[in-house]
Design a protein around this motif. Structure first.
Motif, PDB file in Angstrom:
ATOM      1  N   ASN A 116      74.127  49.942  29.330  1.00  0.00           N
ATOM      2  CA  ASN A 116      74.328  48.597  29.881  1.00  0.00           C
ATOM      3  C   ASN A 116      75.724  48.096  29.551  1.00  0.00           C
ATOM      4  OD1 ASN A 116      72.424  46.555  31.297  1.00  0.00           O
ATOM      5  ND2 ASN A 116      71.063  47.993  30.236  1.00  0.00           N
ATOM      6  N   HIS A 117      76.185  48.351  28.322  1.00  0.00           N
ATOM      7  CA  HIS A 117      77.535  47.934  27.950  1.00  0.00           C
ATOM      8  C   HIS A 117      78.579  48.623  28.828  1.00  0.00           C
ATOM      9  CE1 HIS A 117      81.097  46.919  25.740  1.00  0.00           C
ATOM     10  NE2 HIS A 117      81.358  48.206  25.587  1.00  0.00           N
ATOM     11  N   LEU A 118      78.380  49.899  29.130  1.00  0.00           N
ATOM     12  CA  LEU A 118      79.309  50.588  30.026  1.00  0.00           C
ATOM     13  C   LEU A 118      79.321  49.937  31.408  1.00  0.00           C
ATOM     14  CD1 LEU A 118      78.793  54.328  29.063  1.00  0.00           C
ATOM     15  CD2 LEU A 118      80.899  52.994  28.871  1.00  0.00           C
ATOM     16  N   LEU A 119      78.159  49.550  31.892  1.00  0.00           N
ATOM     17  CA  LEU A 119      78.102  48.864  33.189  1.00  0.00           C
ATOM     18  C   LEU A 119      78.861  47.540  33.121  1.00  0.00           C
ATOM     19  CD1 LEU A 119      77.011  48.746  36.093  1.00  0.00           C
ATOM     20  CD2 LEU A 119      74.967  47.640  35.162  1.00  0.00           C
ATOM     21  N   VAL A 120      78.623  46.772  32.077  1.00  0.00           N
ATOM     22  CA  VAL A 120      79.309  45.488  31.918  1.00  0.00           C
ATOM     23  C   VAL A 120      80.807  45.695  31.797  1.00  0.00           C
ATOM     24  CG1 VAL A 120      79.659  43.529  30.359  1.00  0.00           C
ATOM     25  CG2 VAL A 120      77.343  44.243  30.945  1.00  0.00           C
ATOM     26  N   GLY A 121      81.219  46.489  30.821  1.00  0.00           N
ATOM     27  CA  GLY A 121      82.641  46.630  30.522  1.00  0.00           C
ATOM     28  C   GLY A 121      83.438  47.321  31.610  1.00  0.00           C
ATOM     29  N   GLU A 122      82.995  48.492  31.973  1.00  0.00           N
ATOM     30  CA  GLU A 122      83.764  49.312  32.907  1.00  0.00           C
ATOM     31  C   GLU A 122      83.704  48.804  34.333  1.00  0.00           C
ATOM     32  OE1 GLU A 122      83.404  53.908  34.405  1.00  0.00           O
ATOM     33  OE2 GLU A 122      83.231  53.536  32.262  1.00  0.00           O
ATOM     34  N   HIS A 123      82.548  48.354  34.754  1.00  0.00           N
ATOM     35  CA  HIS A 123      82.359  48.052  36.170  1.00  0.00           C
ATOM     36  C   HIS A 123      82.338  46.568  36.506  1.00  0.00           C
ATOM     37  CE1 HIS A 123      81.888  52.278  36.507  1.00  0.00           C
ATOM     38  NE2 HIS A 123      80.854  52.269  35.681  1.00  0.00           N
ATOM     39  N   LEU A 124      81.682  45.767  35.694  1.00  0.00           N
ATOM     40  CA  LEU A 124      81.587  44.347  36.022  1.00  0.00           C
ATOM     41  C   LEU A 124      82.793  43.547  35.532  1.00  0.00           C
ATOM     42  CD1 LEU A 124      77.773  43.796  35.365  1.00  0.00           C
ATOM     43  CD2 LEU A 124      78.942  44.418  37.496  1.00  0.00           C
ATOM     44  N   ALA A 136      75.238  42.218  27.158  1.00  0.00           N
ATOM     45  CA  ALA A 136      74.263  41.719  28.132  1.00  0.00           C
ATOM     46  C   ALA A 136      73.464  42.877  28.725  1.00  0.00           C
ATOM     47  CB  ALA A 136      74.977  40.971  29.257  1.00  0.00           C
ATOM     48  N   GLU A 137      72.180  42.664  28.872  1.00  0.00           N
ATOM     49  CA  GLU A 137      71.356  43.633  29.594  1.00  0.00           C
ATOM     50  C   GLU A 137      71.327  43.175  31.043  1.00  0.00           C
ATOM     51  OE1 GLU A 137      67.172  45.928  29.097  1.00  0.00           O
ATOM     52  OE2 GLU A 137      67.053  43.746  29.198  1.00  0.00           O
ATOM     53  N   VAL A 138      72.246  43.699  31.823  1.00  0.00           N
ATOM     54  CA  VAL A 138      72.332  43.288  33.228  1.00  0.00           C
ATOM     55  C   VAL A 138      71.421  44.121  34.115  1.00  0.00           C
ATOM     56  CG1 VAL A 138      74.646  42.301  33.040  1.00  0.00           C
ATOM     57  CG2 VAL A 138      74.385  44.720  33.605  1.00  0.00           C
ATOM     58  N   GLU A 139      70.934  45.221  33.576  1.00  0.00           N
ATOM     59  CA  GLU A 139      70.020  46.070  34.340  1.00  0.00           C
ATOM     60  C   GLU A 139      68.966  46.624  33.391  1.00  0.00           C
ATOM     61  OE1 GLU A 139      68.184  46.965  37.208  1.00  0.00           O
ATOM     62  OE2 GLU A 139      70.221  46.596  37.954  1.00  0.00           O
ATOM     63  N   SER A 140      67.754  46.109  33.486  1.00  0.00           N
ATOM     64  CA  SER A 140      66.684  46.544  32.579  1.00  0.00           C
ATOM     65  C   SER A 140      66.039  47.855  33.014  1.00  0.00           C
ATOM     66  CB  SER A 140      65.618  45.454  32.450  1.00  0.00           C
ATOM     67  OG  SER A 140      65.031  45.203  33.706  1.00  0.00           O
ATOM     68  N   ASP A 141      66.026  48.118  34.312  1.00  0.00           N
ATOM     69  CA  ASP A 141      65.411  49.338  34.832  1.00  0.00           C
ATOM     70  C   ASP A 141      66.350  50.522  34.652  1.00  0.00           C
ATOM     71  OD1 ASP A 141      63.233  50.591  36.685  1.00  0.00           O
ATOM     72  OD2 ASP A 141      65.167  51.157  37.563  1.00  0.00           O
ATOM     73  N   ARG A 142      65.908  51.541  33.942  1.00  0.00           N
ATOM     74  CA  ARG A 142      66.812  52.646  33.605  1.00  0.00           C
ATOM     75  C   ARG A 142      67.265  53.451  34.821  1.00  0.00           C
ATOM     76  NH1 ARG A 142      63.497  56.712  29.663  1.00  0.00           N
ATOM     77  NH2 ARG A 142      65.145  58.199  30.112  1.00  0.00           N
ATOM     78  N   ALA A 143      66.402  53.629  35.820  1.00  0.00           N
ATOM     79  CA  ALA A 143      66.812  54.368  37.017  1.00  0.00           C
ATOM     80  C   ALA A 143      67.859  53.572  37.793  1.00  0.00           C
ATOM     81  CB  ALA A 143      65.608  54.671  37.898  1.00  0.00           C
ATOM     82  N   ARG A 144      67.661  52.287  37.917  1.00  0.00           N
ATOM     83  CA  ARG A 144      68.629  51.449  38.624  1.00  0.00           C
ATOM     84  C   ARG A 144      69.932  51.370  37.845  1.00  0.00           C
ATOM     85  NH1 ARG A 144      71.531  50.151  42.438  1.00  0.00           N
ATOM     86  NH2 ARG A 144      72.080  47.978  42.663  1.00  0.00           N
ATOM     87  N   LEU A 145      69.863  51.318  36.516  1.00  0.00           N
ATOM     88  CA  LEU A 145      71.066  51.314  35.681  1.00  0.00           C
ATOM     89  C   LEU A 145      71.862  52.596  35.913  1.00  0.00           C
ATOM     90  CD1 LEU A 145      72.917  50.237  33.451  1.00  0.00           C
ATOM     91  CD2 LEU A 145      71.258  51.102  31.776  1.00  0.00           C
ATOM     92  N   ALA A 146      71.203  53.733  35.921  1.00  0.00           N
ATOM     93  CA  ALA A 146      71.893  55.007  36.167  1.00  0.00           C
ATOM     94  C   ALA A 146      72.545  55.011  37.546  1.00  0.00           C
ATOM     95  CB  ALA A 146      70.913  56.165  36.021  1.00  0.00           C
TER      96      ALA A 146
END
Length: 169
Positions: A49-57, A75-85
């Motif tokens: 989730n941190h990688l999604l926040v930092g790198e992408h958002l 922040a947990e911006v994506e709780s579903d692991r498949a959607r996070l991936a």
């Protein structure tokens, strides 16, 4: 090597390493995936989730749009692991086209943005983009250490391995 070639290579490596890491993580039982492993963002899920926040958002918005979003780094911006991936794969794929569109003079310039604390910041453009890719490498390394601690196999994620085997899934 010019900046576009260099950073395009890093962007392709980021896509490759992200895919390999997510494949390794996919086999984990839910309890292990969410277990506090003593990582900075506690679990593998928290670190992804941190990688999604930092790198992408955050960083992608700063480089692509000149925006300065504000959100917690944990922040947990994506709780579903498949959607996070899925979002991590999609986000990684957006960097190379962005890099290809930067004007040559941009590489010698600066990136201006507002920090998470609301403070204006100006950093060297190319060095800051290098940070984005280095940051991803750092956290992928933490996740591979967690996989090892869980008794799981880890993919080789070294840049040199990618250079030798760019088509290896």
């Amino acid at each position: 090597m010019d900046a576009v070639t260099h950073f395009s290579l890093l962007a392709r490596y980021n896509v490759w390493a992200t895919a390999r890491l997510l494949a390794a993580v996919q086999v984990l039982p839910e309890a292990d995936y969410r277990r506090d492993m003593g990582l900075f963002f506690r679990s593998i899920h928290g670190t992804l989730n941190h990688l999604l926040v930092g790198e992408h958002l955050l960083w992608f918005a700063r480089f692509a749009e000149g925006a300065s979003p504000r959100m917690a780094l944990d922040a947990e911006v994506e709780s579903d692991r498949a959607r996070l991936a899925e979002r991590l794969r999609e986000g990684a794929a957006r960097w190379e086209p962005l890099i290809a569109g930067f004007a040559p003079a941009r590489w010698l310039g600066a990136l201006s943005y507002t920090t998470m604390r609301g403070t204006p910041a100006v950093l060297p453009f190319a060095a800051t983009l290098a940070h984005v890719f280095n940051h991803g490498t750092h956290h992928r390394g933490q996740i591979t250490a967690a996989l090892t601690a869980l008794g799981q196999p880890c993919p080789s994620l070294d840049l040199v391995y990618f250079l030798q085997n760019p088509d290896t899934p």
